[in-house]
Design a protein around this motif. Structure first.
Motif, PDB file in Angstrom:
ATOM      1  N   PRO A   1      -3.915   9.033   2.502  1.00 12.41           N
ATOM      2  CA  PRO A   1      -4.487   9.609   1.400  1.00 12.41           C
ATOM      3  C   PRO A   1      -4.614   8.369  -0.082  1.00 12.41           C
ATOM      4  O   PRO A   1      -3.563   6.895  -0.266  1.00 12.41           O
ATOM      5  CB  PRO A   1      -3.868  10.324   0.469  1.00 12.41           C
ATOM      6  N   ARG A   2      -5.428   8.039  -0.814  1.00 12.97           N
ATOM      7  CA  ARG A   2      -5.225   6.890  -1.435  1.00 12.97           C
ATOM      8  C   ARG A   2      -4.975   7.629  -3.119  1.00 12.97           C
ATOM      9  O   ARG A   2      -5.065   8.665  -2.877  1.00 12.97           O
ATOM     10  CB  ARG A   2      -6.933   6.072  -2.286  1.00 12.97           C
ATOM     11  N   VAL A   3      -4.182   7.006  -4.155  1.00 14.93           N
ATOM     12  CA  VAL A   3      -3.524   7.210  -4.952  1.00 14.93           C
ATOM     13  C   VAL A   3      -4.853   6.799  -6.259  1.00 14.93           C
ATOM     14  O   VAL A   3      -4.608   6.006  -6.325  1.00 14.93           O
ATOM     15  CB  VAL A   3      -2.407   7.310  -5.831  1.00 14.93           C
TER      16      VAL A   3
ATOM     17  N   LEU B   1      -8.022  -4.107 -10.042  1.00 18.00           N
ATOM     18  CA  LEU B   1      -6.997  -2.882  -9.567  1.00 18.00           C
ATOM     19  C   LEU B   1      -7.321  -1.999  -8.202  1.00 18.00           C
ATOM     20  O   LEU B   1      -6.391  -1.949  -7.478  1.00 18.00           O
ATOM     21  CB  LEU B   1      -6.587  -1.725 -10.537  1.00 18.00           C
ATOM     22  N   ALA B   2      -8.390  -2.155  -8.050  1.00 17.99           N
ATOM     23  CA  ALA B   2      -9.633  -1.714  -7.335  1.00 17.99           C
ATOM     24  C   ALA B   2      -8.899  -2.364  -5.863  1.00 17.99           C
ATOM     25  O   ALA B   2      -8.806  -1.682  -4.671  1.00 17.99           O
ATOM     26  CB  ALA B   2     -11.099  -1.434  -6.878  1.00 17.99           C
ATOM     27  N   ASN B   3      -8.313  -3.886  -5.528  1.00 19.71           N
ATOM     28  CA  ASN B   3      -7.762  -4.793  -4.286  1.00 19.71           C
ATOM     29  C   ASN B   3      -6.214  -4.269  -4.434  1.00 19.71           C
ATOM     30  O   ASN B   3      -5.980  -4.487  -2.981  1.00 19.71           O
ATOM     31  CB  ASN B   3      -8.602  -6.106  -4.691  1.00 19.71           C
ATOM     32  N   ILE B   4      -5.555  -2.919  -5.432  1.00 15.81           N
ATOM     33  CA  ILE B   4      -4.525  -3.369  -3.845  1.00 15.81           C
ATOM     34  C   ILE B   4      -4.647  -2.318  -3.140  1.00 15.81           C
ATOM     35  O   ILE B   4      -5.103  -0.969  -3.298  1.00 15.81           O
ATOM     36  CB  ILE B   4      -3.934  -2.329  -6.083  1.00 15.81           C
ATOM     37  N   PRO B   5      -3.627  -2.159  -1.913  1.00 15.24           N
ATOM     38  CA  PRO B   5      -3.853  -1.819  -1.405  1.00 15.24           C
ATOM     39  C   PRO B   5      -3.904   0.090  -1.492  1.00 15.24           C
ATOM     40  O   PRO B   5      -2.568   0.165  -2.195  1.00 15.24           O
ATOM     41  CB  PRO B   5      -3.263  -1.930  -0.500  1.00 15.24           C
ATOM     42  N   GLY B   6      -4.535   0.942  -1.031  1.00 13.12           N
ATOM     43  CA  GLY B   6      -4.148   2.247  -1.340  1.00 13.12           C
ATOM     44  C   GLY B   6      -4.604   3.108  -2.799  1.00 13.12           C
ATOM     45  O   GLY B   6      -4.081   4.323  -2.997  1.00 13.12           O
TER      46      GLY B   6
END
Length: 139
Positions: free
Chosen positions: A5-7, A26-31
């Motif tokens: 799941p993505r937070v 920030l969208a490049n941060i995994p998950g």
């Protein structure tokens, strides 16, 4: 196949270009999944409707409800008492930053922001906040 799941990360700024730039970074941060709000009032309404982000990045100066006002309202609620806040400011306004420190801001981003420094700040706060936030149930 396992699906992690993505937070959600809540990005709040009345400047659409600033929201787009920060959200894209920030969208490049995994998950993570970026959720945007155009000001503090819109963010407050989303939180009252059930949004539970892992972190909130909010501009300090906005119409209707500013970043400090949003943080104060959220922190007064049981669902938001431990929500990490990163405050975004375009000016080195000492009184606002001192107010943010009194309200327990977890971090700051100064506009124009540096991509590596901004991402490092958000990732550090996300790592630090994980122990105090409940884990999603495993299936």
């Amino acid at each position: 196949m396992s699906h992690t799941p993505r937070v959600p990360l809540l990005v709040v700024d009345d400047d659409a270009l600033a929201r787009l730039a920060l959200g894209g970074l920030l969208a490049n941060i995994p998950g993570v999944e970026i959720v945007e709000a155009e000001d503090g009032q819109a963010a407050w309404e989303m939180l009252q409707a059930g949004l539970r982000p892992a972190l909130c990045c909010t501009d300090l100066v906005m119409p209707r409800l500013d970043g400090l006002g949003l943080m104060e309202k959220v922190r007064a609620e049981p669902f938001g008492a431990d929500l990490p806040f990163v405050l975004i400011t375009g000016a080195a306004d000492r009184s606002s930053l001192q107010g943010a420190l009194r309200q327990r801001a977890d971090g700051f981003i100064v506009k124009p922001f540096s991509a590596p420094q901004t991402r490092a700040t958000v990732e550090r706060i996300l790592r630090a906040s994980r122990p105090r936030r409940p884990s999603p149930p495993q299936r």
